[in-house]
Design a protein around this motif. Structure first.
Motif, PDB file in Angstrom:
ATOM      1  N   CYS A  89      53.862 -70.612  36.947  1.00  0.00           N
ATOM      2  CA  CYS A  89      54.092 -71.250  35.647  1.00  0.00           C
ATOM      3  C   CYS A  89      55.561 -71.613  35.443  1.00  0.00           C
ATOM      4  O   CYS A  89      55.885 -72.739  35.057  1.00  0.00           O
ATOM      5  CB  CYS A  89      53.627 -70.335  34.513  1.00  0.00           C
ATOM      6  SG  CYS A  89      51.836 -70.112  34.450  1.00  0.00           S
ATOM      7  N   ALA A 156      43.235 -76.702  33.404  1.00  0.00           N
ATOM      8  CA  ALA A 156      43.764 -76.527  32.048  1.00  0.00           C
ATOM      9  C   ALA A 156      45.209 -76.021  32.069  1.00  0.00           C
ATOM     10  O   ALA A 156      46.053 -76.497  31.303  1.00  0.00           O
ATOM     11  CB  ALA A 156      42.869 -75.563  31.260  1.00  0.00           C
ATOM     12  N   ILE A 157      45.495 -75.078  32.943  1.00  0.00           N
ATOM     13  CA  ILE A 157      46.852 -74.540  33.028  1.00  0.00           C
ATOM     14  C   ILE A 157      47.819 -75.616  33.503  1.00  0.00           C
ATOM     15  O   ILE A 157      48.897 -75.798  32.926  1.00  0.00           O
ATOM     16  CB  ILE A 157      46.891 -73.288  33.940  1.00  0.00           C
ATOM     17  CG1 ILE A 157      46.183 -72.123  33.247  1.00  0.00           C
ATOM     18  CG2 ILE A 157      48.335 -72.918  34.294  1.00  0.00           C
ATOM     19  CD1 ILE A 157      45.923 -70.922  34.147  1.00  0.00           C
ATOM     20  N   MET A 160      48.402 -78.086  30.711  1.00  0.00           N
ATOM     21  CA  MET A 160      49.244 -77.517  29.660  1.00  0.00           C
ATOM     22  C   MET A 160      50.704 -77.468  30.101  1.00  0.00           C
ATOM     23  O   MET A 160      51.604 -77.883  29.361  1.00  0.00           O
ATOM     24  CB  MET A 160      48.762 -76.121  29.297  1.00  0.00           C
ATOM     25  CG  MET A 160      49.572 -75.481  28.175  1.00  0.00           C
ATOM     26  SD  MET A 160      48.919 -73.896  27.634  1.00  0.00           S
ATOM     27  CE  MET A 160      49.550 -72.812  28.891  1.00  0.00           C
ATOM     28  N   GLY A 163      52.291 -80.875  30.345  1.00  0.00           N
ATOM     29  CA  GLY A 163      52.461 -81.470  29.026  1.00  0.00           C
ATOM     30  C   GLY A 163      53.836 -81.253  28.420  1.00  0.00           C
ATOM     31  O   GLY A 163      54.247 -81.991  27.514  1.00  0.00           O
ATOM     32  N   TYR A 183      55.458 -70.514  27.182  1.00  0.00           N
ATOM     33  CA  TYR A 183      54.323 -71.023  27.950  1.00  0.00           C
ATOM     34  C   TYR A 183      53.730 -69.930  28.834  1.00  0.00           C
ATOM     35  O   TYR A 183      52.503 -69.831  28.960  1.00  0.00           O
ATOM     36  CB  TYR A 183      54.725 -72.246  28.773  1.00  0.00           C
ATOM     37  CG  TYR A 183      54.475 -73.550  28.051  1.00  0.00           C
ATOM     38  CD1 TYR A 183      53.460 -74.407  28.456  1.00  0.00           C
ATOM     39  CD2 TYR A 183      55.246 -73.925  26.963  1.00  0.00           C
ATOM     40  CE1 TYR A 183      53.229 -75.599  27.798  1.00  0.00           C
ATOM     41  CE2 TYR A 183      55.021 -75.106  26.294  1.00  0.00           C
ATOM     42  CZ  TYR A 183      54.017 -75.948  26.707  1.00  0.00           C
ATOM     43  OH  TYR A 183      53.778 -77.119  26.038  1.00  0.00           O
ATOM     44  N   MET A 186      51.547 -67.783  26.743  1.00  0.00           N
ATOM     45  CA  MET A 186      50.262 -68.420  26.425  1.00  0.00           C
ATOM     46  C   MET A 186      49.306 -68.376  27.621  1.00  0.00           C
ATOM     47  O   MET A 186      48.125 -68.081  27.465  1.00  0.00           O
ATOM     48  CB  MET A 186      50.478 -69.864  25.961  1.00  0.00           C
ATOM     49  CG  MET A 186      51.119 -69.966  24.582  1.00  0.00           C
ATOM     50  SD  MET A 186      51.129 -71.655  23.914  1.00  0.00           S
ATOM     51  CE  MET A 186      52.313 -72.472  24.974  1.00  0.00           C
ATOM     52  N   VAL A 187      49.825 -68.669  28.808  1.00  0.00           N
ATOM     53  CA  VAL A 187      48.978 -68.623  29.998  1.00  0.00           C
ATOM     54  C   VAL A 187      48.504 -67.199  30.262  1.00  0.00           C
ATOM     55  O   VAL A 187      47.315 -66.962  30.537  1.00  0.00           O
ATOM     56  CB  VAL A 187      49.722 -69.197  31.226  1.00  0.00           C
ATOM     57  CG1 VAL A 187      48.958 -68.930  32.520  1.00  0.00           C
ATOM     58  CG2 VAL A 187      49.965 -70.695  31.067  1.00  0.00           C
TER      59      VAL A 187
END
Length: 193
Positions: A89, A156-157, A160, A163, A183, A186-187
């Motif tokens: 991430c 989805a990850i 996101m 984005g 982030y 959230m993940v």
């Protein structure tokens, strides 16, 4: 064909790619002509063909080189799945924030690739996605993660994280480190067992 005075092979080729990248990101691939790229670089349109066969090849090369570099720049580190996911991430955000024009082109201009070029880019993208999916699968198997569908979670990850490029501005309310931390939180919560 004679090279324009002041044109040098080792600098003109990269300048053509930089100009194409900038113009494709600003105006869209379909709206940019080889003449515009040549004008931006300061060479005659015919000179571009000493460096690339056509505009499609420029687009394809930009995308392929971006994905090759991304794939070569990050490998899954040793450690538990949660640490691997955090590393993914944070790396994804850092890498992509430094390359907003390439990210835009890599996602928005896929539709303009010819089928054989699209197939190559799709395979490279899948290799990158597979790295994240493997982390999620390992975390699911170890009991560290709870996922209804690993492939969907992967997509989805990535969506996101990518984005961030649509809204983040250097010097804004949040630093890059803040964005990474938020982030990641959230993940982490999205996959937590």
């Amino acid at each position: 064909m004679a090279r324009k005075q002041g044109s040098h092979a080792e600098t003109t080729g990269p300048r053509i790619r930089e100009a194409a990248l900038r113009l494709f990101a600003q105006h869209g691939y379909a709206a940019v002509s080889m003449r515009q790229i040549a004008r931006e670089v300061g060479v005659q349109a015919g000179a571009l063909y000493l460096y690339t066969p056509d505009k499609q090849t420029l687009l394809y090369d930009l995308m392929r080189d971006h994905l090759d570099h991304l794939l070569g720049h990050w490998h899954v580190p040793d450690g538990p799945p949660e640490a691997q996911l955090e590393a993914f991430c944070r790396h994804h955000i850092r890498y992509h924030l430094d390359r907003p024009e390439l990210v835009f082109i890599a996602y928005m201009e896929l539709r303009n690739l010819e089928p054989e070029n699209f197939a190559v880019i799709e395979r490279l993208r899948r290799r990158y996605e597979d790295r994240l999916q493997a982390i999620l699968t390992n975390g699911l198997e170890s009991g560290d993660f709870a996922l209804a569908d690993g492939k969907l979670a992967t997509m989805a990850i990535i969506a996101m994280l990518t984005g961030v490029n649509t809204w983040y501005r250097e010097g804004g309310r949040l630093s890059r480190a803040d964005v990474e931390a938020i982030y990641w939180d959230m993940v982490r919560k999205a996959v937590a067992a």
